[in-house]
Motif scaffolding. Structure first.
Motif, PDB file in Angstrom:
ATOM      1  N   GLN A   4       0.837  -1.207   0.000  1.00  0.00           N
ATOM      2  CA  GLN A   4       0.000   0.000   0.000  1.00  0.00           C
ATOM      3  C   GLN A   4       0.874   1.260   0.000  1.00  0.00           C
ATOM      4  N   TRP A   5       1.508   1.480  -1.141  1.00  0.00           N
ATOM      5  CA  TRP A   5       2.252   2.718  -1.404  1.00  0.00           C
ATOM      6  C   TRP A   5       3.441   2.973  -0.457  1.00  0.00           C
ATOM      7  N   THR A  50       1.495  11.282  -0.340  1.00  0.00           N
ATOM      8  CA  THR A  50       1.615  10.526   0.900  1.00  0.00           C
ATOM      9  C   THR A  50       0.666  11.035   1.984  1.00  0.00           C
ATOM     10  N   ARG A  63      -2.828   9.850   1.225  1.00  0.00           N
ATOM     11  CA  ARG A  63      -2.952   8.405   1.436  1.00  0.00           C
ATOM     12  C   ARG A  63      -2.971   8.064   2.929  1.00  0.00           C
ATOM     13  N   GLU A  90      -4.190   7.327  -8.679  1.00  0.00           N
ATOM     14  CA  GLU A  90      -3.016   7.096  -7.834  1.00  0.00           C
ATOM     15  C   GLU A  90      -3.308   6.058  -6.745  1.00  0.00           C
TER      16      GLU A  90
END
Length: 311
Positions: free
Chosen positions: A17-18, A63, A66, A140
């Motif tokens: 997850q990123w 970020t 997210r 994204e």
């Protein structure tokens, strides 16, 4: 579990997850808060918010957004929540506009729309409301309101109508949403804004920035190409040509040949006509909306035949 093994498990978790993970997710994998703190001290991960860590190399301009989204349900992985995005929270309003690249609204504070049962959190502007599945898209890796729903949310939230009108025009020019979708999204806001329905609300917004059908038709009539077409009585013919040609998927289309084959009685600028075809819906839609009986103030047609008659 040694620090090396812990770091490996944290990296595997964050990679899903990123490059982010929450304290609750880590604890679900048997990793304690103390172990996370030690990894942060060692520079393996970085604490970016309360209960949220990131791999330093993964931190980018998305970020913060997210992390805000993860914080609403910190025990669940992103992949679990994306399967039911409408219920788990969706990036919306100015934050959605920024992800779509429309407008220039300030988006310093993450904005998320979620069902009423969600608890708000410091640093997040939480909007309580219901969304349909067709009002959500993925950008994204995040669930985001569609451009049409985003415009409606911004108007509902009290943003300057003229600014929303500019964003609306941008959405349509870039073909991010159709007029139909925009009208549907604006329907619930029509009456409170003095408009009978969503379609009228859309036209009202576009008229504020000179992009309504009426304004575009006026611009077309005032243009050199528009004057030529109207004077030549070719509105009906050009409507049919654009409808047919704009549907063709042919590379390097020879517009000059098409114009020549049409045998208009006056000169038609092939380059200008090509421009009408490269605009996905705007000019063709305007021309289709002009009545064949509609003619502006009388204009003089320019004769392009330079050959003088013999005495």
């Amino acid at each position: 579990m040694g620090i090396r093994e812990t770091a490996g498990r944290v990296s595997e978790l964050a990679a899903r997850q990123w490059g982010l993970l929450t304290t609750a997710q880590a604890e679900g994998e048997g990793i304690t808060r103390l172990q996370l703190a030690r990894l942060a001290d060692a520079g393996v991960i970085k604490r970016i918010d309360r209960g949220i860590y990131a791999a330093p190399a993964a931190i980018d301009e998305h970020t913060t957004l997210r992390a805000a989204w993860l914080s609403l349900e910190p025990a669940k992985l992103a992949e679990q929540r994306l399967g039911a995005a409408v219920e788990s929270g969706v990036i919306s309003h100015a934050s959605a506009a920024a992800l779509h690249g429309i407008g220039d609204l300030a988006d310093d504070e993450p904005e998320i729309t979620a069902p009423g049962r969600k608890q708000s959190r410091r640093g997040i502007r939480l909007h309580r409301g219901a969304l349909r599945a067709d009002e959500v898209t993925i950008i994204e890796g995040l669930p985001v309101t569609t451009p049409a729903r985003t415009v409606a949310d911004l108007l509902r939230d009290g943003h300057d109508p003229s600014h929303i009108a500019e964003i609306t025009g941008e959405v349509l020019r870039r073909d991010l949403a159709s007029r139909h979708d925009m009208a549907l999204a604006l329907e619930p806001l029509a009456h409170r804004n003095g408009q009978p329905n969503g379609a009228a609300m859309l036209e009202h917004l576009l008229d504020l920035v000179g992009l309504s059908r009426a304004a575009l038709a006026a611009d077309l009539a005032a243009s050199a190409l528009g004057k030529t077409l109207v004077n030549a009585g070719q509105i009906s013919a050009i409507r049919g040509m654009i409808e047919a040609v704009s549907k063709l998927d042919v590379p390097n289309l020879d517009v000059s040949a098409i114009v020549e084959a049409a045998k208009f009685p006056v000169h038609i600028d092939a380059e200008a006509f090509q421009t009408t075809l490269t605009v996905p819906t705007w000019l063709p839609e305007v021309i289709r909306s002009i009545s064949t009986e509609w003619v502006p103030s009388p204009l003089t047609t320019t004769n392009t035949d330079k050959t003088e008659a013999s005495p």
